[in-house]
Design a protein around this motif. Sequence first.
Motif, PDB file in Angstrom:
ATOM      1  N   GLN A 455      63.911 -65.479 -31.027  1.00 28.79           N
ATOM      2  CA  GLN A 455      65.128 -64.724 -30.774  1.00 28.79           C
ATOM      3  C   GLN A 455      66.285 -65.239 -31.628  1.00 28.79           C
ATOM      4  O   GLN A 455      67.126 -64.464 -32.086  1.00 28.79           O
ATOM      5  CB  GLN A 455      65.506 -64.822 -29.283  1.00 28.79           C
ATOM      6  N   LEU A 456      66.307 -66.546 -31.874  1.00 26.96           N
ATOM      7  CA  LEU A 456      67.358 -67.126 -32.704  1.00 26.96           C
ATOM      8  C   LEU A 456      67.152 -66.758 -34.171  1.00 26.96           C
ATOM      9  O   LEU A 456      68.089 -66.305 -34.843  1.00 26.96           O
ATOM     10  CB  LEU A 456      67.380 -68.644 -32.547  1.00 26.96           C
ATOM     11  N   HIS A 457      65.940 -66.975 -34.684  1.00 30.13           N
ATOM     12  CA  HIS A 457      65.645 -66.666 -36.087  1.00 30.13           C
ATOM     13  C   HIS A 457      64.128 -66.621 -36.263  1.00 30.13           C
ATOM     14  O   HIS A 457      63.403 -67.461 -35.719  1.00 30.13           O
ATOM     15  CB  HIS A 457      66.245 -67.727 -37.016  1.00 30.13           C
ATOM     16  N   THR A 458      63.667 -65.652 -37.032  1.00 30.69           N
ATOM     17  CA  THR A 458      62.228 -65.496 -37.234  1.00 30.69           C
ATOM     18  C   THR A 458      61.601 -66.743 -37.837  1.00 30.69           C
ATOM     19  O   THR A 458      60.542 -67.209 -37.391  1.00 30.69           O
ATOM     20  CB  THR A 458      61.960 -64.282 -38.137  1.00 30.69           C
ATOM     21  N   ASP A 459      62.262 -67.312 -38.847  1.00 30.24           N
ATOM     22  CA  ASP A 459      61.696 -68.493 -39.500  1.00 30.24           C
ATOM     23  C   ASP A 459      61.636 -69.681 -38.547  1.00 30.24           C
ATOM     24  O   ASP A 459      60.690 -70.474 -38.590  1.00 30.24           O
ATOM     25  CB  ASP A 459      62.525 -68.841 -40.741  1.00 30.24           C
ATOM     26  N   LEU A 460      62.660 -69.805 -37.668  1.00 33.78           N
ATOM     27  CA  LEU A 460      62.643 -70.890 -36.686  1.00 33.78           C
ATOM     28  C   LEU A 460      61.476 -70.716 -35.725  1.00 33.78           C
ATOM     29  O   LEU A 460      60.824 -71.701 -35.339  1.00 33.78           O
ATOM     30  CB  LEU A 460      63.959 -70.920 -35.915  1.00 33.78           C
ATOM     31  N   GLY A 461      61.182 -69.486 -35.350  1.00 36.33           N
ATOM     32  CA  GLY A 461      60.024 -69.249 -34.492  1.00 36.33           C
ATOM     33  C   GLY A 461      58.720 -69.636 -35.165  1.00 36.33           C
ATOM     34  O   GLY A 461      57.839 -70.238 -34.538  1.00 36.33           O
ATOM     35  N   HIS A 462      58.570 -69.303 -36.443  1.00 32.47           N
ATOM     36  CA  HIS A 462      57.346 -69.675 -37.177  1.00 32.47           C
ATOM     37  C   HIS A 462      57.159 -71.187 -37.200  1.00 32.47           C
ATOM     38  O   HIS A 462      56.029 -71.678 -37.102  1.00 32.47           O
ATOM     39  CB  HIS A 462      57.413 -69.156 -38.620  1.00 32.47           C
ATOM     40  N   ARG A 463      58.269 -71.925 -37.341  1.00 40.73           N
ATOM     41  CA  ARG A 463      58.190 -73.383 -37.517  1.00 40.73           C
ATOM     42  C   ARG A 463      58.312 -74.159 -36.206  1.00 40.73           C
ATOM     43  O   ARG A 463      58.354 -75.386 -36.210  1.00 40.73           O
ATOM     44  CB  ARG A 463      59.280 -73.845 -38.481  1.00 40.73           C
ATOM     45  N   CYS A 464      58.396 -73.461 -35.066  1.00 44.97           N
ATOM     46  CA  CYS A 464      58.562 -74.129 -33.774  1.00 44.97           C
ATOM     47  C   CYS A 464      57.337 -74.976 -33.452  1.00 44.97           C
ATOM     48  O   CYS A 464      56.199 -74.495 -33.488  1.00 44.97           O
ATOM     49  CB  CYS A 464      58.794 -73.079 -32.683  1.00 44.97           C
ATOM     50  N   ARG A 465      57.582 -76.236 -33.109  1.00 46.13           N
ATOM     51  CA  ARG A 465      56.483 -77.152 -32.770  1.00 46.13           C
ATOM     52  C   ARG A 465      56.692 -77.833 -31.417  1.00 46.13           C
ATOM     53  O   ARG A 465      55.775 -78.471 -30.895  1.00 46.13           O
ATOM     54  CB  ARG A 465      56.325 -78.230 -33.845  1.00 46.13           C
ATOM     55  N   GLY A 466      57.872 -77.724 -30.855  1.00 47.59           N
ATOM     56  CA  GLY A 466      58.148 -78.347 -29.560  1.00 47.59           C
ATOM     57  C   GLY A 466      59.500 -77.892 -29.053  1.00 47.59           C
ATOM     58  O   GLY A 466      60.240 -77.171 -29.738  1.00 47.59           O
ATOM     59  N   ALA A 467      59.876 -78.289 -27.814  1.00 47.59           N
ATOM     60  CA  ALA A 467      61.153 -77.855 -27.233  1.00 47.59           C
ATOM     61  C   ALA A 467      61.610 -78.860 -26.187  1.00 47.59           C
ATOM     62  O   ALA A 467      60.794 -79.482 -25.489  1.00 47.59           O
ATOM     63  CB  ALA A 467      61.022 -76.473 -26.611  1.00 47.59           C
ATOM     64  N   ARG A 468      62.924 -79.019 -26.107  1.00 49.81           N
ATOM     65  CA  ARG A 468      63.558 -79.794 -25.046  1.00 49.81           C
ATOM     66  C   ARG A 468      64.342 -78.837 -24.160  1.00 49.81           C
ATOM     67  O   ARG A 468      65.176 -78.069 -24.659  1.00 49.81           O
ATOM     68  CB  ARG A 468      64.494 -80.858 -25.612  1.00 49.81           C
ATOM     69  N   GLY A 494      55.822 -74.300 -42.477  1.00 51.25           N
ATOM     70  CA  GLY A 494      54.616 -73.972 -41.733  1.00 51.25           C
ATOM     71  C   GLY A 494      54.729 -72.603 -41.092  1.00 51.25           C
ATOM     72  O   GLY A 494      55.683 -71.857 -41.325  1.00 51.25           O
ATOM     73  N   GLY A 495      53.744 -72.273 -40.289  1.00 51.08           N
ATOM     74  CA  GLY A 495      53.703 -70.972 -39.657  1.00 51.08           C
ATOM     75  C   GLY A 495      53.182 -71.066 -38.239  1.00 51.08           C
ATOM     76  O   GLY A 495      52.863 -72.148 -37.739  1.00 51.08           O
ATOM     77  N   PRO A 496      53.092 -69.921 -37.572  1.00 49.39           N
ATOM     78  CA  PRO A 496      52.626 -69.909 -36.181  1.00 49.39           C
ATOM     79  C   PRO A 496      51.138 -70.205 -36.078  1.00 49.39           C
ATOM     80  O   PRO A 496      50.407 -70.195 -37.067  1.00 49.39           O
ATOM     81  CB  PRO A 496      52.934 -68.470 -35.734  1.00 49.39           C
ATOM     82  N   SER A 497      50.715 -70.437 -34.852  1.00 45.32           N
ATOM     83  CA  SER A 497      49.294 -70.666 -34.575  1.00 45.32           C
ATOM     84  C   SER A 497      48.675 -69.366 -34.057  1.00 45.32           C
ATOM     85  O   SER A 497      49.335 -68.585 -33.363  1.00 45.32           O
ATOM     86  CB  SER A 497      49.131 -71.772 -33.530  1.00 45.32           C
ATOM     87  N   LEU A 498      47.407 -69.157 -34.385  1.00 41.03           N
ATOM     88  CA  LEU A 498      46.703 -67.978 -33.878  1.00 41.03           C
ATOM     89  C   LEU A 498      46.613 -67.988 -32.352  1.00 41.03           C
ATOM     90  O   LEU A 498      46.519 -66.932 -31.723  1.00 41.03           O
ATOM     91  CB  LEU A 498      45.303 -67.903 -34.480  1.00 41.03           C
ATOM     92  N   ASP A 499      46.685 -69.175 -31.749  1.00 54.79           N
ATOM     93  CA  ASP A 499      46.653 -69.265 -30.287  1.00 54.79           C
ATOM     94  C   ASP A 499      47.847 -68.548 -29.666  1.00 54.79           C
ATOM     95  O   ASP A 499      47.766 -68.089 -28.519  1.00 54.79           O
ATOM     96  CB  ASP A 499      46.646 -70.724 -29.842  1.00 54.79           C
ATOM     97  N   TRP A 500      48.954 -68.478 -30.385  1.00 54.15           N
ATOM     98  CA  TRP A 500      50.146 -67.826 -29.828  1.00 54.15           C
ATOM     99  C   TRP A 500      49.902 -66.358 -29.527  1.00 54.15           C
ATOM    100  O   TRP A 500      50.549 -65.788 -28.650  1.00 54.15           O
ATOM    101  CB  TRP A 500      51.322 -67.959 -30.803  1.00 54.15           C
ATOM    102  N   LEU A 501      48.990 -65.736 -30.262  1.00 54.67           N
ATOM    103  CA  LEU A 501      48.727 -64.317 -30.079  1.00 54.67           C
ATOM    104  C   LEU A 501      47.743 -64.047 -28.946  1.00 54.67           C
ATOM    105  O   LEU A 501      47.501 -62.886 -28.612  1.00 54.67           O
ATOM    106  CB  LEU A 501      48.191 -63.707 -31.379  1.00 54.67           C
TER     107      LEU A 501
END
Length: 758
Positions: A455-468, A494-501
């Motif tokens: 929701q913040l940015h498409t590229d940030l979503g692709h590169r997301c690896r963790g969250a606080r 990097g990019g998303p994981s196939l598991d996300w789908l």
Amino acid sequence: MKTTRLDVGAESASPILQLADAVGTAGQPDAGQETERLERARAFAVPLLSGHRFDTGEDALEHADGVAQILKSVGAAPSMQAAVYLVYAGDFLTDPETVVSQAFGPSYASLVTHTRKLVKLQRSARDALLEETDQEVLAEQLERVRKMLLAFSHDLRVVLLRLASRLQTLRFHAASRTPCPRALARESQQVFAPLANRLGIWQIKWELEDLAFRFLQPEQYKRIARLLDEKRVERETGIERAREHLAQALAQAGVQAQVQGRPKHIYSIWKKMQGKSLDFSRVFDVSALRVIVADVRDCYAALSRVHELWHALPDEFDDYIARPKANGYQSLHTVVLDDEQRPFEIQIRTREMHEHAESGVAAHWAYKEAGSKGYAGVSAAGDFEDRVALARRAVLHQLLAWERDFAGQSAAQAAGLGGQGAGAGFFEDRIYVLTPQGSVIELPAGATAIDFAYQLHTDLGHRCRGARVDGALVPLITPLKSGQTVEIVAAKEGGPSLDWLNPQLGYLQSHRARAKARAWFNARALQDTVARGREAVDKLLQREGRTAIKLDELATQLGFRHAEALFEVVGKDEYSLRNIELQLRPPEPVVEDDTPVFKRSRSHAGGGNGVLVVGVGSLLTQLAHCCRPAPPDVIGGFVTRSKGVAVHRKDCLNFREMVARHPERAIPVTWGSQGASDGRNAVYPVNVSVTAVDRQGLLRDISEVFAKEKMNVTGVHTRSVKGTAWMTFTVEVADSALLAHVLSLVASVNGVRSAQRR
């Protein structure tokens, strides 16, 4: 009857306002500069607002002055009051955001833009507040409240402007005695007054309620006002006597306090009468005192002295200091009987509690609301920034509580009217979380940190690896809740994981986020396909020695929009490289040696081909296959080495090229007699090119057109790529001028894009 703000003398600023003042001394404008900015903003707006009226009938300048005065009364800084004039001036500017940004800065320009958008939204949706019971109308009403919530959360200055603007409009209708639209009054009562209450701006809340009540239920309003006026003198005399008695008693007890009469609010009296089924005489807060002391210890000392002076009603005591209300309100409430056994209420609070109750945190917050930048663009860093972020989250929690209150009321009303939970579920499907900077993000219920990142940015979503979440690391599949602060931990690339789908794993709940992740994988697959196709085409060009050819031009010649489209179909093995080879090896411009002498059609049994060489008789001629001339085309002859004269159309590219190389072999020719020996007209083969959307039955439909026009089809060549069909028909015509009519009929066939002679 109108509520007015009490004059309690000089009051100490709230902690948030004190923080704002501290930063102001470190770089923000001083009081003189703030006042100068207010004067400059008003001078800017006066020529734009003068002489104009709003759709409510209010004079534009008088309305702006009234809104600025209301904001001043609740403690807003001069810079906030200046924003009022700029917002209303924006209605009369061609490009308000640019003009205001250049003259007063981007913070004011942003406020002007968001407030104007919100006003437009309110006006377009106000009809949804009509007294309707069907679910669709209620849903529209709730959706509008949600959109208002988002706008307010984005810039909390907007809520103050809208609250003050609505109050000023109601004051205008009351003062001018003009009818107030019921939809506007109902919106004020059901939306704006509860919002002011949740933000703790009670002074505005009380007056909004009283004025809306006056317009919605004028008879009830007049009845209570009349009851209040009947014994007004007696009641005011009694309350003044009690005030003096209590002030003297507190002074003797060593408690420094300010004792004052509390204003009476007609709507709250009526609501208490309705909610508890009370008679007017049993409403205790018609007469009331307010005691303001220095600290909490003095609050309880003053309470003890009050209970010594008068008899307290045990069921009418509330300790909101020990148990504050959800919106932060704190005070001691007690009801006692005076010497004549008449009940009256006493409220006891500290100066800080009183400031919060009168103005609310939002009024002080507004001075600094503009992200991490103040109005002057000075960064509010350090401890102040952290505490302001906490304040912003506190305000968000109140906005969310206001949203839940509104949804619950609508659901209860719908149930009471026979609806099946019309209000239920409309707010349960959304959550509102914060970024570390305090920005509010709307997400579907059950959304995860990956949804938040996308929701913040498409590229940030692709590169997301963790969250606080609220400072603690959580798994990426953890559902978020409203009010939480989320910080994304991202890789540099990097990019998303196939598991996300995989919906069973629960990584993504938002359709938008899932579509973005899927698009990333589709783009990667397309890149691989295009790379394979490019490699195959490059190898072919190297074998043919044509590496200098422009790829986009080659793709266009083959019927593709650009080279990438050609590479894609080649990479998918949907297009043969043989087609490219044929395009790279065009036929020789000269007639081949094995080309037969012109073959007579069915009408040429005894005669020539209808072409005469000027000045020469009985010379062998043949029609060129490249351009297939037919009467009445303008033609020319070219003497071949062994097959006589080849007849071309004058506009034939091959003919022009041969004449340019061997001009001495060009010879003039003309059409002779076009009759055959058996009396029938001679016919000539011509090529017709058709481009169409490929579909079942296309070839049959086009052939039927030729058949109906009695044209003999002697040959057909077709090719189809990615849904587009290219067809070449060889038909016999006696006169090429008649071909235009047939081509127009072919072009009208369903799916045909173009039909023309080659």
